[in-house]
Motif scaffolding. Structure first.
Motif, mmCIF file in Angstrom:
data_model
loop_
_atom_site.group_PDB
_atom_site.id
_atom_site.type_symbol
_atom_site.label_atom_id
_atom_site.label_comp_id
_atom_site.label_asym_id
_atom_site.label_seq_id
_atom_site.Cartn_x
_atom_site.Cartn_y
_atom_site.Cartn_z
ATOM 1 N N ASN A 116 56.739 18.331 53.882
ATOM 2 C CA ASN A 116 57.749 19.069 53.179
ATOM 3 C C ASN A 116 57.197 19.525 51.858
ATOM 4 N N THR A 117 56.920 20.765 51.756
ATOM 5 C CA THR A 117 56.505 21.253 50.442
ATOM 6 C C THR A 117 57.750 21.353 49.604
ATOM 7 N N GLN A 118 57.784 20.546 48.631
ATOM 8 C CA GLN A 118 58.982 20.375 47.804
ATOM 9 C C GLN A 118 59.504 21.719 47.333
ATOM 10 N N SER A 119 58.589 22.562 47.031
ATOM 11 C CA SER A 119 59.020 23.833 46.463
ATOM 12 C C SER A 119 59.867 24.614 47.447
ATOM 13 N N SER A 120 59.741 24.315 48.671
ATOM 14 C CA SER A 120 60.504 25.113 49.626
ATOM 15 C C SER A 120 61.985 24.835 49.504
ATOM 16 N N PHE A 121 62.302 23.769 48.847
ATOM 17 C CA PHE A 121 63.713 23.451 48.699
ATOM 18 C C PHE A 121 64.457 24.484 47.910
ATOM 19 N N ASP A 122 63.850 24.860 46.830
ATOM 20 C CA ASP A 122 64.625 25.651 45.892
ATOM 21 C C ASP A 122 64.676 27.099 46.288
ATOM 22 N N LYS A 123 64.383 27.329 47.480
ATOM 23 C CA LYS A 123 64.293 28.744 47.837
ATOM 24 C C LYS A 123 65.624 29.417 47.938
ATOM 25 N N GLY A 124 66.578 28.685 48.302
ATOM 26 C CA GLY A 124 67.918 29.266 48.304
ATOM 27 C C GLY A 124 67.978 30.580 49.032
ATOM 28 N N GLY A 125 68.198 31.589 48.316
ATOM 29 C CA GLY A 125 68.419 32.854 48.987
ATOM 30 C C GLY A 125 67.217 33.772 48.971
ATOM 31 N N ARG A 126 66.040 33.199 48.880
ATOM 32 C CA ARG A 126 64.931 34.137 48.709
ATOM 33 C C ARG A 126 64.463 34.753 50.008
ATOM 34 N N GLY A 127 64.841 34.167 51.111
ATOM 35 C CA GLY A 127 64.542 34.850 52.359
ATOM 36 C C GLY A 127 63.249 34.415 53.017
ATOM 37 N N GLU A 128 63.022 34.979 54.139
ATOM 38 C CA GLU A 128 61.978 34.507 55.038
ATOM 39 C C GLU A 128 60.574 34.700 54.505
ATOM 40 N N GLY A 129 60.360 35.773 53.834
ATOM 41 C CA GLY A 129 58.999 36.066 53.400
ATOM 42 C C GLY A 129 58.433 34.963 52.531
ATOM 43 N N GLU A 130 59.258 34.498 51.638
ATOM 44 C CA GLU A 130 58.805 33.429 50.762
ATOM 45 C C GLU A 130 58.523 32.179 51.576
ATOM 46 N N ASP A 131 59.396 31.931 52.523
ATOM 47 C CA ASP A 131 59.195 30.760 53.363
ATOM 48 C C ASP A 131 57.830 30.799 53.995
ATOM 49 N N ASN A 132 57.500 31.936 54.531
ATOM 50 C CA ASN A 132 56.229 32.013 55.231
ATOM 51 C C ASN A 132 55.067 31.784 54.299
ATOM 52 N N GLU A 133 55.202 32.275 53.101
ATOM 53 C CA GLU A 133 54.130 32.025 52.135
ATOM 54 C C GLU A 133 53.957 30.536 51.928
ATOM 55 N N LYS A 134 55.078 29.871 51.810
ATOM 56 C CA LYS A 134 54.982 28.429 51.625
ATOM 57 C C LYS A 134 54.367 27.775 52.844
ATOM 58 N N HIS A 135 54.731 28.310 53.980
ATOM 59 C CA HIS A 135 54.166 27.722 55.191
ATOM 60 C C HIS A 135 52.666 27.903 55.208
ATOM 61 N N LEU A 136 52.233 29.047 54.787
ATOM 62 C CA LEU A 136 50.785 29.266 54.777
ATOM 63 C C LEU A 136 50.108 28.289 53.845
ATOM 64 N N GLU A 137 50.749 28.053 52.742
ATOM 65 C CA GLU A 137 50.153 27.078 51.829
ATOM 66 C C GLU A 137 50.134 25.699 52.458
ATOM 67 N N THR A 138 51.230 25.397 53.123
ATOM 68 C CA THR A 138 51.258 24.110 53.799
ATOM 69 C C THR A 138 50.134 24.008 54.794
ATOM 70 N N ILE A 139 49.932 25.081 55.515
ATOM 71 C CA ILE A 139 48.867 25.048 56.510
ATOM 72 C C ILE A 139 47.531 24.779 55.833
ATOM 73 N N GLN A 140 47.322 25.462 54.743
ATOM 74 C CA GLN A 140 46.037 25.278 54.075
ATOM 75 C C GLN A 140 45.857 23.849 53.611
ATOM 76 N N LYS A 141 46.923 23.327 53.036
ATOM 77 C CA LYS A 141 46.799 21.951 52.537
ATOM 78 C C LYS A 141 46.571 20.993 53.686
ATOM 79 N N ASP A 142 47.309 21.220 54.755
ATOM 80 C CA ASP A 142 47.159 20.318 55.882
ATOM 81 C C ASP A 142 45.758 20.371 56.450
ATOM 82 N N MET A 143 45.188 21.569 56.462
ATOM 83 C CA MET A 143 43.830 21.683 56.984
ATOM 84 C C MET A 143 42.866 20.903 56.122
ATOM 85 N N GLU A 144 43.120 20.987 54.848
ATOM 86 C CA GLU A 144 42.234 20.258 53.938
ATOM 87 C C GLU A 144 42.332 18.757 54.192
#
Lengths: 419, 389
Positions: A116-144
């Motif tokens: 759970n990338t904590q930051s994804s919590f506060d997204k509220g109404g920012r929409g899908e695009g932001e989510d995906n960005e966070k997901h990409l970051e999550t992916i990168q971190k997980d790969m590391e």
């Protein structure tokens, strides 16, 4: 859920317990399963402002709480909803450390950062695009983390509901069984090569995701938005995967075990892993197609570049899977024949099953000849021209399989070979 | 059976030892005549049978039975062979039969009284799991295999009673009537309900990100199956309830079997969770991992109760006996380091299989409220628990 009017005025006295929606910013827009009901009772209706801070309800993640974040973990309430678990210690921060002993004694550590990338919590109404960005970051971190942690490599991986493509899923038991099966033949090097190959594939995929170049990013975003069906293995699009996974298990145990012994190159060793399903299979195939070994030592006769695919030709011809592998099982040296390498699809059956039944005839010829046809054919040609073949022989070559007793002794004409 | 005496023994073993004996650091009772190869599964006899009998299946193609006496001593009793490594074992509920699943694609029923084993199931690929289902109107064996099917067998017939398709190879399963759960490759997770006849109840989106490795069903206070614990290769266990009042809050995951737990500066070593087992009385769970440790957890209080010392080999299987007084765990190589051995060293110079393999039975202090209240003293030992050189 209706929006809470009091919250909008900043004076909702239920706080997180309120049954109406407390939108984060700008209201609405975010339609996820917003559970306003607070996960923890300890947030005594602290009023509107306070409610935000301990908003740790993960249900809003698209997909509806797949990744269960124990909201009550990561927040820093007094731990008074822990009940008896805390033990003798007091209910203060000291007890917190024992409470959170699930993972560590440090109270402020977010144990679920990988999930759970904590930051994804506060997204509220920012929409899908932001989510995906966070997901990409999550992916990168997980790969590391995956690269440095020493955990099992051959595992699928996912961020959302669907798995991310490009990872082959093999359990340790499957690999171990594979080892035990190849051990009697002594071809441990082949096994090691396969493992190495899989590791390299994994590593390149991990690094690709970690670097998250432009192309990867685009591909990942596409995947996150449209989860690909599980059967397709995206990373190795160049090779056909159909028919592989489905037919693999049956053929694996018997047929593959035998041919695997003879060829030493990775690719046929990798054929052992076709059983693992489309993902693994295509991975093996992909590498086979892309990294064709120049001169496999074990066979000798395989001068052509296609032999790497040879390991799979009898696999991809799903229709004749059963017969081909059975055929291979009998003449142990037959797996080395280059003939199989020159056919694919339906032709594979032609080559395979034909040799299964023609073992005494064919194998001997192949054993000697490098091209595979040398003994059979007249000394000056590898292939017989049409004119020299009789009707029956042409019919045999043209058919899907050889019929016992009527197998031609001359090699087929070159244009009848399906490559 | 001085159970509480053992608890001080535990602390003392950690404290006083100048050099940690990594073969058996917990000073537990070692089972005699262990199998010659890695142990894949352990199962204790059910309550219907007097005494404690432990069955262990191994990669040496055999299944062995020991009698575990009250003082912890083990007596080897019998053995059966398969033609391939044994991956799972289970007991019938009356304790007269043992079912074994093997890589030779068959499952056998071993009648302990007559010491005969007959084949009762056949798959197209190695059978990964076997469980006995005792329903009011039927009895059967459930086998999950790498051929992506789940089959139910009446032991008297060579054809399956029912065959269900799985999305992927079956990796682990558990049965507590009327619920069965199967975890497959590619993070598949399916719950079945077994009343009347087995049928798929729900497919669940996996709460974990990586490969599923082990699963165990837990019961609620009314002794009905309420959910399951799912372990992955990534040092994480997910607790998932089937019908919780508040899914977001009730379901959770926790990390386990990782090195340097608190220090997030250096990268952690992450180990697979090889097996999960629930205590039959207290409902606490035990996890064993590739790091060579076992841990006890309380899922309701969400706390870790205890972690063992680190053994020199991964722990591959574990089981509680029917009243929870005995916890057995097996230490043997689980193939988790195959990429390391085969890529880092030339073949032949590194052990590609296990080095030592043994099963240990330990008489553990019961995981009970009494245990938790003496945590004060336990905390003293906590440093020793975690801090290994």
């Amino acid at each position: 859920m209706p929006v809470c009017n009091f919250w909008m005025q900043g004076r909702c006295r239920y706080g997180d317990k309120c049954w109406n929606e407390h939108p984060k910013a700008g209201g609405g827009g975010y339609g996820g399963e917003y559970n306003s009901r607070p996960p923890q009772q300890s947030n005594r209706g602290g009023g509107g402002g306070f409610g935000n801070r301990v908003w740790v309800n993960p249900a809003q993640r698209s997909g509806g709480g797949n990744y269960v974040q124990p909201s009550s973990f990561s927040s820093q309430q007094g731990g008074n909803n822990w009940g008896p678990g805390g033990g003798g210690g007091g209910r203060d921060s000291q007890a917190q450390s024992s409470n959170f002993s699930f993972a560590a004694s440090s109270p402020n550590q977010n144990r679920f950062s990988a999930l759970n990338t904590q930051s994804s919590f506060d997204k509220g109404g920012r929409g899908e695009g932001e989510d995906n960005e966070k997901h990409l970051e999550t992916i990168q971190k997980d790969m590391e983390i995956w690269e440095t942690s020493g955990q099992w490599l051959f595992s699928c991986y996912s961020v959302l509901k669907a798995t991310i493509s490009g990872f082959t899923e093999l359990s340790p038991e499957e690999l171990r069984l594979e080892y035990y099966n190849t051990k009697p033949s002594g071809d441990l090097q082949g096994y090691a090569n396969v493992i190495n190959q899989l590791v390299n594939q994994w590593r390149s995929r991990v690094q690709e995701l970690r670097a998250m170049s432009g192309n990867t990013r685009v591909a990942m975003l596409a995947e996150l938005d449209n989860p690909a069906p599980q059967a397709a293995s995206g990373g190795f699009g160049s090779t056909p995967v159909t028919g592989f996974g489905s037919s693999a298990p049956s053929g694996f145990g018997t047929g593959f075990g035998v041919p695997a012994q003879v060829p030493v190159q990775d690719t046929s060793g990798a054929s052992n892993f076709s059983f693992a399903g489309p993902g693994a299979a295509s991975a093996a195939l992909g590498s086979a197609a892309s990294a064709v070994p120049p001169a496999p030592t074990g066979i000798g006769s395989m001068a052509t570049t296609v032999p790497s695919a040879a390991g799979f030709s009898f696999a991809t011809s799903a229709a004749n899977k059963e017969t081909t592998t059975a055929g291979f099982g009998a003449p142990a040296s037959a797996s080395g024949f280059s003939f199989a390498s020159t056919v694919a699809g339906g032709g594979g059956a032609f080559g395979g099953s034909g040799f299964g039944s023609a073992a005494p005839v064919a194998a001997s010829g192949f054993g000697q000849a490098s091209g595979g046809f040398g003994v059979m054919a007249p000394a000056d040609s590898l292939f017989t021209p049409h004119s020299q073949l009789s009707e029956e022989e042409l019919k045999e070559f043209g058919g899907k399989r050889f019929t016992l007793g009527q197998i031609p002794l001359k090699p087929p004409p070159v244009n009848m070979l399906v490559v | 059976m001085s159970l509480f005496g053992a608890s001080t023994g535990f602390g003392a073993g950690g404290f006083g030892a100048a050099t940690t004996d990594t073969h058996n650091p917990m000073k537990d009772v070692e089972v005699t005549s262990p199998p010659d190869d890695s142990i894949s599964c352990l199962a204790f006899s059910p309550p219907a049978m007097p005494g404690n009998f432990l069955i262990g299946g191994s990669w040496a193609n055999d299944v062995r039975c020991w009698e575990v006496q009250d003082n912890g001593q083990t007596v080897p009793k019998a053995q059966q062979m398969h033609t391939g490594p044994v991956l799972d074992v289970c007991w019938s509920e009356d304790g007269s039969k043992v079912f074994t699943a093997s890589c030779d694609k068959t499952a056998k029923m071993w009648d302990l009284n007559s010491n005969q084993a007959i084949q009762i199931a056949q798959h197209d690929a190695p059978i990964r799991t076997v469980h006995w289902i005792k329903a009011p109107n039927y009895n059967c064996i459930m086998t999950g295999s790498w051929d992506k099917t789940l089959k139910f067998w009446d032991t008297r017939s060579p054809n399956p009673m029912m065959s269900l398709q799985l999305p992927e190879r079956c990796y682990c399963a558990d049965v507590v009537y009327p619920m069965a759960v199967v975890a497959s490759a590619d993070r598949g997770l399916i719950v079945y309900q077994l009343e009347n006849q087995p049928s798929e109840f729900r497919r669940i989106d996996s709460p974990l990100k990586h490969q599923h490795r082990c699963i165990a069903i837990f019961k609620d206070k009314q002794n009905k199956p309420a959910g399951f614990a799912l372990g992955s290769i990534e040092g994480r266990v997910a607790i998932h309830y089937i019908n919780p009042p508040n899914p977001a809050k009730d379901n959770f995951t926790f990390k386990c079997h990782r090195s340097n737990g608190t220090n997030t500066a250096t990268p952690q070593d992450i180990y697979a969770v090889n097996a999960i087992s629930f205590h039959p009385v207290h409902g606490t769970l035990a996890t064993v991992g590739s790091d060579g440790r076992f841990s006890f957890w309380d899922k309701d209080a969400r706390t870790k109760l205890k972690t063992s010392e680190q053994l020199d080999q991964p722990i591959t299987a574990c089981s509680f006996n029917n009243n929870g007084n005995i916890f057995a765990y097996a230490s043997s190589y689980d193939w988790s380091k195959v990429t390391f051995y085969l890529t880092a060293a030339p073949l032949g110079s590194q052990p590609l299989t296990y080095m030592v393999c043994w099963a240990s039975v330990t008489e553990h202090y019961p995981i009970s409220p009494i245990w938790i209240s003496i945590r004060g003293t336990l905390n003293l030992g906590k440093g020793i628990l975690r801090g290994l050189p």
